[in-house]
Scaffold this motif. Structure first.
Motif, PDB file in Angstrom:
ATOM      1  N   SER A   4      60.128 143.151  37.987  1.00  0.00           N
ATOM      2  CA  SER A   4      58.728 143.601  37.912  1.00  0.00           C
ATOM      3  C   SER A   4      58.624 145.113  38.120  1.00  0.00           C
ATOM      4  CB  SER A   4      57.876 142.865  38.943  1.00  0.00           C
ATOM      5  OG  SER A   4      58.478 142.963  40.215  1.00  0.00           O
ATOM      6  N   TRP A   5      59.623 145.691  38.773  1.00  0.00           N
ATOM      7  CA  TRP A   5      59.593 147.126  39.075  1.00  0.00           C
ATOM      8  C   TRP A   5      61.014 147.679  38.976  1.00  0.00           C
ATOM      9  CZ3 TRP A   5      62.022 149.507  43.372  1.00  0.00           C
ATOM     10  CH2 TRP A   5      61.637 150.830  43.631  1.00  0.00           C
ATOM     11  N   LEU A   6      61.129 148.881  38.420  1.00  0.00           N
ATOM     12  CA  LEU A   6      62.454 149.507  38.288  1.00  0.00           C
ATOM     13  C   LEU A   6      62.371 150.973  38.676  1.00  0.00           C
ATOM     14  CD1 LEU A   6      65.464 149.369  37.106  1.00  0.00           C
ATOM     15  CD2 LEU A   6      64.462 150.260  34.998  1.00  0.00           C
ATOM     16  N   ARG A   7      63.367 151.432  39.421  1.00  0.00           N
ATOM     17  CA  ARG A   7      63.466 152.860  39.725  1.00  0.00           C
ATOM     18  C   ARG A   7      64.865 153.346  39.346  1.00  0.00           C
ATOM     19  NH1 ARG A   7      61.017 156.941  42.388  1.00  0.00           N
ATOM     20  NH2 ARG A   7      62.472 158.516  43.147  1.00  0.00           N
ATOM     21  N   CYS A  13      70.316 160.821  31.027  1.00  0.00           N
ATOM     22  CA  CYS A  13      69.280 161.854  30.888  1.00  0.00           C
ATOM     23  C   CYS A  13      68.030 161.531  31.707  1.00  0.00           C
ATOM     24  CB  CYS A  13      68.910 162.027  29.411  1.00  0.00           C
ATOM     25  SG  CYS A  13      68.179 160.530  28.718  1.00  0.00           S
ATOM     26  N   LEU A  14      68.050 160.430  32.467  1.00  0.00           N
ATOM     27  CA  LEU A  14      66.856 160.043  33.236  1.00  0.00           C
ATOM     28  C   LEU A  14      66.930 160.627  34.646  1.00  0.00           C
ATOM     29  CD1 LEU A  14      66.986 156.279  32.168  1.00  0.00           C
ATOM     30  CD2 LEU A  14      65.595 158.076  31.107  1.00  0.00           C
ATOM     31  N   ASP A  15      66.011 161.556  34.971  1.00  0.00           N
ATOM     32  CA  ASP A  15      66.033 162.172  36.310  1.00  0.00           C
ATOM     33  C   ASP A  15      65.523 161.190  37.358  1.00  0.00           C
ATOM     34  OD1 ASP A  15      66.693 164.485  34.981  1.00  0.00           O
ATOM     35  OD2 ASP A  15      64.616 165.163  34.870  1.00  0.00           O
ATOM     36  N   GLU A  16      64.211 161.067  37.406  1.00  0.00           N
ATOM     37  CA  GLU A  16      63.604 160.116  38.343  1.00  0.00           C
ATOM     38  C   GLU A  16      62.558 159.350  37.567  1.00  0.00           C
ATOM     39  OE1 GLU A  16      62.005 161.252  42.056  1.00  0.00           O
ATOM     40  OE2 GLU A  16      63.673 162.603  42.487  1.00  0.00           O
ATOM     41  N   THR A  17      62.742 158.062  37.453  1.00  0.00           N
ATOM     42  CA  THR A  17      61.860 157.253  36.612  1.00  0.00           C
ATOM     43  C   THR A  17      61.456 156.005  37.374  1.00  0.00           C
ATOM     44  OG1 THR A  17      63.099 157.995  34.695  1.00  0.00           O
ATOM     45  CG2 THR A  17      61.739 156.062  34.380  1.00  0.00           C
ATOM     46  N   GLU A  18      60.179 155.681  37.324  1.00  0.00           N
ATOM     47  CA  GLU A  18      59.713 154.462  37.970  1.00  0.00           C
ATOM     48  C   GLU A  18      58.810 153.715  37.012  1.00  0.00           C
ATOM     49  OE1 GLU A  18      59.273 155.306  42.308  1.00  0.00           O
ATOM     50  OE2 GLU A  18      57.621 153.868  42.078  1.00  0.00           O
ATOM     51  N   LEU A  20      56.598 149.907  36.022  1.00  0.00           N
ATOM     52  CA  LEU A  20      56.133 148.536  36.289  1.00  0.00           C
ATOM     53  C   LEU A  20      56.298 147.769  34.985  1.00  0.00           C
ATOM     54  CD1 LEU A  20      52.891 149.195  38.354  1.00  0.00           C
ATOM     55  CD2 LEU A  20      55.037 148.185  39.165  1.00  0.00           C
ATOM     56  N   LEU A  21      56.954 146.618  35.043  1.00  0.00           N
ATOM     57  CA  LEU A  21      57.348 145.943  33.813  1.00  0.00           C
ATOM     58  C   LEU A  21      56.563 144.672  33.551  1.00  0.00           C
ATOM     59  CD1 LEU A  21      60.815 146.758  34.906  1.00  0.00           C
ATOM     60  CD2 LEU A  21      59.979 147.470  32.656  1.00  0.00           C
ATOM     61  N   SER A  66      76.386 163.897  41.539  1.00  0.00           N
ATOM     62  CA  SER A  66      77.569 163.193  42.030  1.00  0.00           C
ATOM     63  C   SER A  66      77.352 161.683  42.120  1.00  0.00           C
ATOM     64  CB  SER A  66      77.962 163.733  43.406  1.00  0.00           C
ATOM     65  OG  SER A  66      76.865 163.582  44.274  1.00  0.00           O
ATOM     66  N   ASN A  67      76.119 161.222  41.976  1.00  0.00           N
ATOM     67  CA  ASN A  67      75.879 159.778  42.024  1.00  0.00           C
ATOM     68  C   ASN A  67      74.583 159.452  41.299  1.00  0.00           C
ATOM     69  OD1 ASN A  67      73.519 159.941  43.796  1.00  0.00           O
ATOM     70  ND2 ASN A  67      74.960 160.482  45.401  1.00  0.00           N
ATOM     71  N   PHE A  68      74.353 158.158  41.103  1.00  0.00           N
ATOM     72  CA  PHE A  68      73.053 157.736  40.565  1.00  0.00           C
ATOM     73  C   PHE A  68      72.542 156.531  41.348  1.00  0.00           C
ATOM     74  CE2 PHE A  68      76.006 155.223  37.901  1.00  0.00           C
ATOM     75  CZ  PHE A  68      75.469 153.953  38.060  1.00  0.00           C
ATOM     76  N   LEU A  69      71.247 156.269  41.200  1.00  0.00           N
ATOM     77  CA  LEU A  69      70.650 155.130  41.877  1.00  0.00           C
ATOM     78  C   LEU A  69      69.860 154.290  40.872  1.00  0.00           C
ATOM     79  CD1 LEU A  69      69.392 154.295  45.068  1.00  0.00           C
ATOM     80  CD2 LEU A  69      67.412 154.829  43.671  1.00  0.00           C
ATOM     81  N   VAL A  70      70.020 152.982  40.954  1.00  0.00           N
ATOM     82  CA  VAL A  70      69.158 152.080  40.183  1.00  0.00           C
ATOM     83  C   VAL A  70      68.647 151.040  41.179  1.00  0.00           C
ATOM     84  CG1 VAL A  70      68.947 150.621  38.145  1.00  0.00           C
ATOM     85  CG2 VAL A  70      70.815 152.261  38.266  1.00  0.00           C
ATOM     86  N   ALA A  71      67.334 150.868  41.232  1.00  0.00           N
ATOM     87  CA  ALA A  71      66.771 149.881  42.160  1.00  0.00           C
ATOM     88  C   ALA A  71      65.696 149.091  41.441  1.00  0.00           C
ATOM     89  CB  ALA A  71      66.198 150.579  43.387  1.00  0.00           C
ATOM     90  N   GLY A  72      65.460 147.874  41.883  1.00  0.00           N
ATOM     91  CA  GLY A  72      64.438 147.059  41.234  1.00  0.00           C
ATOM     92  C   GLY A  72      63.932 145.955  42.131  1.00  0.00           C
ATOM     93  N   ARG A  73      62.841 145.346  41.684  1.00  0.00           N
ATOM     94  CA  ARG A  73      62.286 144.197  42.403  1.00  0.00           C
ATOM     95  C   ARG A  73      62.082 143.059  41.418  1.00  0.00           C
ATOM     96  NH1 ARG A  73      59.058 147.476  45.729  1.00  0.00           N
ATOM     97  NH2 ARG A  73      57.350 147.448  44.224  1.00  0.00           N
ATOM     98  N   CYS A  74      62.497 141.876  41.813  1.00  0.00           N
ATOM     99  CA  CYS A  74      62.267 140.677  41.010  1.00  0.00           C
ATOM    100  C   CYS A  74      61.190 139.871  41.697  1.00  0.00           C
ATOM    101  CB  CYS A  74      63.526 139.823  40.962  1.00  0.00           C
ATOM    102  SG  CYS A  74      64.834 140.550  40.019  1.00  0.00           S
ATOM    103  N   THR A  75      60.297 139.317  40.916  1.00  0.00           N
ATOM    104  CA  THR A  75      59.250 138.502  41.522  1.00  0.00           C
ATOM    105  C   THR A  75      59.539 137.042  41.261  1.00  0.00           C
ATOM    106  OG1 THR A  75      57.788 140.291  40.958  1.00  0.00           O
ATOM    107  CG2 THR A  75      56.753 138.283  41.739  1.00  0.00           C
ATOM    108  N   ALA A  76      59.660 136.284  42.339  1.00  0.00           N
ATOM    109  CA  ALA A  76      59.928 134.853  42.204  1.00  0.00           C
ATOM    110  C   ALA A  76      58.774 134.089  42.813  1.00  0.00           C
ATOM    111  CB  ALA A  76      61.215 134.525  42.944  1.00  0.00           C
ATOM    112  N   ALA A  77      58.764 132.770  42.552  1.00  0.00           N
ATOM    113  CA  ALA A  77      57.692 131.930  43.084  1.00  0.00           C
ATOM    114  C   ALA A  77      57.647 132.038  44.612  1.00  0.00           C
ATOM    115  CB  ALA A  77      57.931 130.488  42.658  1.00  0.00           C
ATOM    116  N   HIS A  78      58.824 132.153  45.236  1.00  0.00           N
ATOM    117  CA  HIS A  78      58.872 132.164  46.701  1.00  0.00           C
ATOM    118  C   HIS A  78      58.897 133.584  47.284  1.00  0.00           C
ATOM    119  CE1 HIS A  78      62.884 131.841  44.920  1.00  0.00           C
ATOM    120  NE2 HIS A  78      63.236 132.702  45.843  1.00  0.00           N
ATOM    121  N   GLY A  79      58.535 134.578  46.482  1.00  0.00           N
ATOM    122  CA  GLY A  79      58.459 135.940  47.025  1.00  0.00           C
ATOM    123  C   GLY A  79      59.239 136.932  46.190  1.00  0.00           C
ATOM    124  N   GLU A  80      59.408 138.132  46.743  1.00  0.00           N
ATOM    125  CA  GLU A  80      60.094 139.181  45.990  1.00  0.00           C
ATOM    126  C   GLU A  80      61.521 139.364  46.492  1.00  0.00           C
ATOM    127  OE1 GLU A  80      57.737 142.738  46.261  1.00  0.00           O
ATOM    128  OE2 GLU A  80      56.837 142.264  44.319  1.00  0.00           O
TER     129      GLU A  80
END
Ligand code: ATP
Ligand code: MG
Length: 355
Positions: A4-7, A13-18, A20-21, A66-80
């Motif tokens: 549901s959300w990606l950072r 080439c993506l600097d900082e991107t957020e 809502l999906l 020197s590094n990269f970050l990918v973070a996200g949230r999944c939405t399920a019936a029982h929470g995130e």
């Protein structure tokens, strides 16, 4: 589960991107080199801990960082559930719900991803290694003990090969035959069982959008009707000459048939792409019956090499699967893609939702 959300930070080439999906369809369109594939690649990385374009992490890290970050949230019936990976060339920290985990298997359980990229046709046209990876990825999702058995076989095989390679003599080689034989038989059985499950979805996909039955023949890597351990004993002279084990499931292959003809070397590039897509999507179907529920499917430039009718066929196959779609395209219109969902315009690494 869909995302549901990606950072994303410092990824190509993506600097900082957020973002809502949308849970079902997300279209990313824009000119060449704007960052569309990079975005799909980052979202895929979050589910697999690797890219679909390269096996190395270096090219993914933004130039000068020197590094990269990918973070996200999944939405399920029982929470995130939150997921995150921070990766440098030689290490990766993976978090699930804020807790460090050691293996990418924890990501796959929450957010299984699959990609149909412009190289997908190679599954049909290239050598057997891709088809074995395809097969094993599928078995892994439905047979929980497959991975440990796979490692057991490959460890025994490595030991047998080392004995052959160092010329340690026949008894040192034969000492591994039982272990290679029994773990190899098991691997081939699991693959065979998986192929039986795959057959139904494959023929359904073949019949309707492709208009011809897709079938697979499993070449398990040694002769039919013979125990692997027995054939290993007989293969010793050839193995000594080759300094490696020449039979076994590490030599397996799949022969792909479209109708009653073997596809390889006959079907056109566009047909190869449809056929390979059919295989991957049938796999996703079976996967969804197993422990991994619906995840995400990355469709990188699906229009490449397909005429409009073929593209519609491809989208028809994809419509048979319950999954979150991430689609990249040069234009904002993709024939056959459902009109619902979100559309994002991508330009020079900047992604904006278009309403
Ligand atoms: N590690 C990196 N650091 C910075 N930029 C990078 C890195 N790797 C690739 N790029 C650049 O990112 C840009 C976007 O590439 P990407 O493949 O995502 O484009 P695209 O929108 O999919 O283009 P196309 O339509 O041609 O497929 C390219 O200019 C590429 O050179
Ligand atoms: Mg691209």
């Amino acid at each position: 589960m869909p995302l549901s959300w990606l950072r994303v930070e410092r990824f190509r080439c993506l600097d900082e991107t957020e973002l809502l999906l949308d849970p079902s369809v997300n279209l990313f369109f824009g000119p060449n080199a704007s960052g569309k594939t990079s975005l799909l690649e980052a979202a895929f990385f979050l589910g697999r801990g690797r890219s679909f374009r390269t096996r190395r992490r270096n090219p993914l890290i933004q130039h000068g960082e020197s590094n990269f970050l990918v973070a996200g949230r999944c939405t399920a019936a029982h929470g995130e559930i939150s997921l995150g990976i921070r990766a440098s060339p030689d290490s990766a920290e993976i978090h699930v719900n804020g807790r460090a985990v050691r293996s990418t298997a924890s990501l796959v359980e929450v957010y299984p991803t699959q990609a149909l990229d412009p190289d997908v046709h190679k599954l049909v046209e290239e050598g057997p290694a891709r088809r074995r990876r395809f097969l094993d990825w599928g078995v892994f999702h439905v047979e929980p003990e497959f991975l440990s058995g796979w490692h057991r076989y490959h460890l025994a095989l490595r030991n047998r090969n080392a004995a052959l390679n160092r010329g340690l003599g026949r008894s040192a080689v034969a000492a591994w035959d039982q272990e290679v034989g029994s773990s190899g038989e098991r691997l081939a059985e699991q693959r065979g069982r998986y192929l039986e499950r795959l057959a139904g979805p494959l023929s359904e996909i073949g019949r309707s959008p492709l208009g011809a039955e897709i079938t697979l023949k499993h070449l398990r890597g040694w002769s039919d009707g013979v125990l692997l351990v027995e054939q290993l004993g007989r293969a010793i002279a050839a193995d000594e000459r080759n300094r490696a084990t020449t039979i076994g499931p590490h030599r397996a292959d799949l022969v792909i048939y479209l109708g009653d003809r073997e596809a390889k070397g006959i079907v056109s590039r566009g047909q190869q792409k449809l056929l390979a897509a059919g295989l991957l999507l049938a796999q996703l179907r079976v996967q969804q019956e197993g422990w991994a529920g619906p995840g995400a499917l990355m469709l990188d430039d699906p229009a490449a090499e397909l005429d409009e009718r073929s593209l519609e066929k491809l989208m028809g196959i994809i419509g048979m699967i319950r999954t979150q779609l991430w689609v990249s395209s040069l234009t904002g219109e993709v024939p056959g893609l459902p009109g619902s969902g979100k559309r994002f315009h991508v330009e020079r690494g900047v992604i904006r939702e278009v309403r």
